[in-house]
Write a protein that holds these residues in place. Structure first.
Motif, PDB file in Angstrom:
ATOM      1  N   ALA A 172       0.833  -1.215   0.000  1.00 44.07           N
ATOM      2  CA  ALA A 172       0.000   0.000   0.000  1.00 44.07           C
ATOM      3  C   ALA A 172       0.858   1.251   0.000  1.00 44.07           C
ATOM      4  CB  ALA A 172      -0.924  -0.015   1.213  1.00 44.07           C
ATOM      5  N   LEU A 173       1.909   1.244   0.791  1.00 44.14           N
ATOM      6  CA  LEU A 173       2.809   2.403   0.850  1.00 44.14           C
ATOM      7  C   LEU A 173       3.505   2.642  -0.489  1.00 44.14           C
ATOM      8  CD1 LEU A 173       4.438   1.836   4.363  1.00 44.14           C
ATOM      9  CD2 LEU A 173       2.676   3.507   3.749  1.00 44.14           C
ATOM     10  N   ALA A 174       3.806   1.537  -1.181  1.00 42.95           N
ATOM     11  CA  ALA A 174       4.501   1.665  -2.457  1.00 42.95           C
ATOM     12  C   ALA A 174       3.579   2.113  -3.582  1.00 42.95           C
ATOM     13  CB  ALA A 174       5.146   0.319  -2.821  1.00 42.95           C
ATOM     14  N   VAL A 175       2.323   1.684  -3.523  1.00 45.51           N
ATOM     15  CA  VAL A 175       1.390   1.922  -4.629  1.00 45.51           C
ATOM     16  C   VAL A 175       0.594   3.220  -4.483  1.00 45.51           C
ATOM     17  CG1 VAL A 175      -0.764   1.069  -5.640  1.00 45.51           C
ATOM     18  CG2 VAL A 175       1.170  -0.489  -5.274  1.00 45.51           C
ATOM     19  N   THR A 176       0.205   3.566  -3.264  1.00 40.17           N
ATOM     20  CA  THR A 176      -0.708   4.696  -3.028  1.00 40.17           C
ATOM     21  C   THR A 176      -0.262   6.013  -3.664  1.00 40.17           C
ATOM     22  OG1 THR A 176      -1.554   3.704  -0.989  1.00 40.17           O
ATOM     23  CG2 THR A 176      -1.850   6.076  -1.268  1.00 40.17           C
ATOM     24  N   PRO A 177       1.004   6.415  -3.554  1.00 43.33           N
ATOM     25  CA  PRO A 177       1.401   7.689  -4.174  1.00 43.33           C
ATOM     26  C   PRO A 177       1.113   7.726  -5.673  1.00 43.33           C
ATOM     27  CG  PRO A 177       3.092   6.950  -2.664  1.00 43.33           C
ATOM     28  CD  PRO A 177       2.127   5.812  -2.792  1.00 43.33           C
ATOM     29  N   PHE A 178       1.352   6.624  -6.359  1.00 39.51           N
ATOM     30  CA  PHE A 178       1.138   6.588  -7.806  1.00 39.51           C
ATOM     31  C   PHE A 178      -0.353   6.624  -8.152  1.00 39.51           C
ATOM     32  CE2 PHE A 178       5.206   4.479  -7.068  1.00 39.51           C
ATOM     33  CZ  PHE A 178       6.034   5.204  -7.930  1.00 39.51           C
ATOM     34  N   THR A 179      -1.179   5.939  -7.358  1.00 34.89           N
ATOM     35  CA  THR A 179      -2.613   5.953  -7.632  1.00 34.89           C
ATOM     36  C   THR A 179      -3.220   7.319  -7.305  1.00 34.89           C
ATOM     37  OG1 THR A 179      -3.054   5.023  -5.428  1.00 34.89           O
ATOM     38  CG2 THR A 179      -2.890   3.493  -7.264  1.00 34.89           C
ATOM     39  N   MET A 180      -2.663   7.995  -6.327  1.00 31.14           N
ATOM     40  CA  MET A 180      -3.132   9.346  -6.012  1.00 31.14           C
ATOM     41  C   MET A 180      -2.817  10.299  -7.163  1.00 31.14           C
ATOM     42  SD  MET A 180      -2.139   9.691  -1.953  1.00 31.14           S
ATOM     43  CE  MET A 180      -2.849  11.343  -1.822  1.00 31.14           C
ATOM     44  N   ILE A 181      -1.637  10.152  -7.730  1.00 27.64           N
ATOM     45  CA  ILE A 181      -1.265  10.995  -8.868  1.00 27.64           C
ATOM     46  C   ILE A 181      -2.175  10.703 -10.059  1.00 27.64           C
ATOM     47  CG2 ILE A 181       0.542  11.455 -10.575  1.00 27.64           C
ATOM     48  CD1 ILE A 181       2.589  10.911  -8.355  1.00 27.64           C
TER      49      ILE A 181
END
Length: 259
Positions: A19-28
């Motif tokens: 989740a920590l690795a993926v969340t920033p990219f999905t937010m963008i």
């Protein structure tokens, strides 16, 4: 026992790491696509699950749980795979019958599964990748460790209970525990993950298919009608007993023999 529990906790930690690795990219992505990050959680669910799978697979490989054991990936015999499939179908039907009488158990993850099943990546994770990773973890690592420490019956019972509790959803725990007993027993008989993966994929894929094809149907009895359902249940019990008898005749030395 401590190692088995540690492995389960590590898997949960890997999901958090995913989740920590993926969340920033999905937010963008959500911001660029919709001008807001409010939908980021929906986009993040399947990629987070996939990332967690990858991280856990790397850990299991790094620690040597998945290497140095050729029997772990043995396709066993064609006849054993056949009876594994029969047993899997029978267990799926019997668990469905049991759960249809435990409707008071809350389904905490219903919305989560609906989101996952709304996209192809989530469907693949639930129906194929999830079963493979869970078999690598629970049978290839957890059950293997337990069998080294306890007698087979105790190891199978602990493995099944851990597998059920791992789902952390009241509506799944009972069924997952029972299926976990069966899968742990099959692993004990063969030391192979192939029949376990086969049954697990059958179970999850059928669940996803029925959920998408018949979204308003909760149990098989609602789909095929009570008389046919009860006949099918009796047949499932008989097939389970027959498949168990046939599979129980196999010894570790002959499960890899092609027939």
């Amino acid at each position: 026992m401590k190692t088995a529990i540690k492995l389960v906790l590590i898997y949960l930690a890997m999901q958090i790491l995913g989740a920590l690795a993926v969340t920033p990219f999905t937010m963008i992505y959500a911001y660029v696509e919709y001008g807001t990050v409010e939908k980021a959680n929906e986009f993040a669910l399947a990629p987070t699950l996939l990332a967690g799978f990858v991280f856990m697979l790397i850990y299991l490989w790094w620690k040597g749980y998945l290497t140095g054991d050729k029997q772990l990936y043995s396709p066993v015999s064609a006849s054993y795979l056949f009876w594994s499939a029969i047993m899997g179908i029978s267990v799926i039907f019997m668990v469905d019958f049991l759960m249809s009488h435990l409707t008071f158990l809350p389904d905490w993850l219903n919305d989560t599964f609906n989101v996952l099943q709304s996209g192809w990546l989530g469907i693949i994770c639930v129906s194929i990748l999830g079963p493979i990773l869970e078999e690598l973890l629970f049978r290839g690592a957890v059950t293997k460790v337990l069998l080294k420490k306890y007698n087979p019956l105790v190891a199978i019972l602990i493995s099944g209970l851990l597998f059920g509790i791992f789902h952390m959803n009241p509506a799944q725990i009972v069924g997952a525990t029972l299926v976990g007993f069966v899968l742990a027993w099959i692993y004990y008989k063969t030391r192979s993950l192939v029949p376990c993966i086969l049954i697990h994929i059958m179970n999850n894929s059928l669940s996803v298919y029925l959920s998408l094809k018949f979204p308003d149907v909760d149990y098989t009895s609602d789909l095929i009608g009570e008389p046919t359902y009860m006949i099918s249940l009796v047949v499932s019990v008989l097939l389970f007993m027959l498949s168990w008898r046939m599979m129980n005749t196999y010894k570790l030395s002959n499960t890899t023999t092609k027939v």
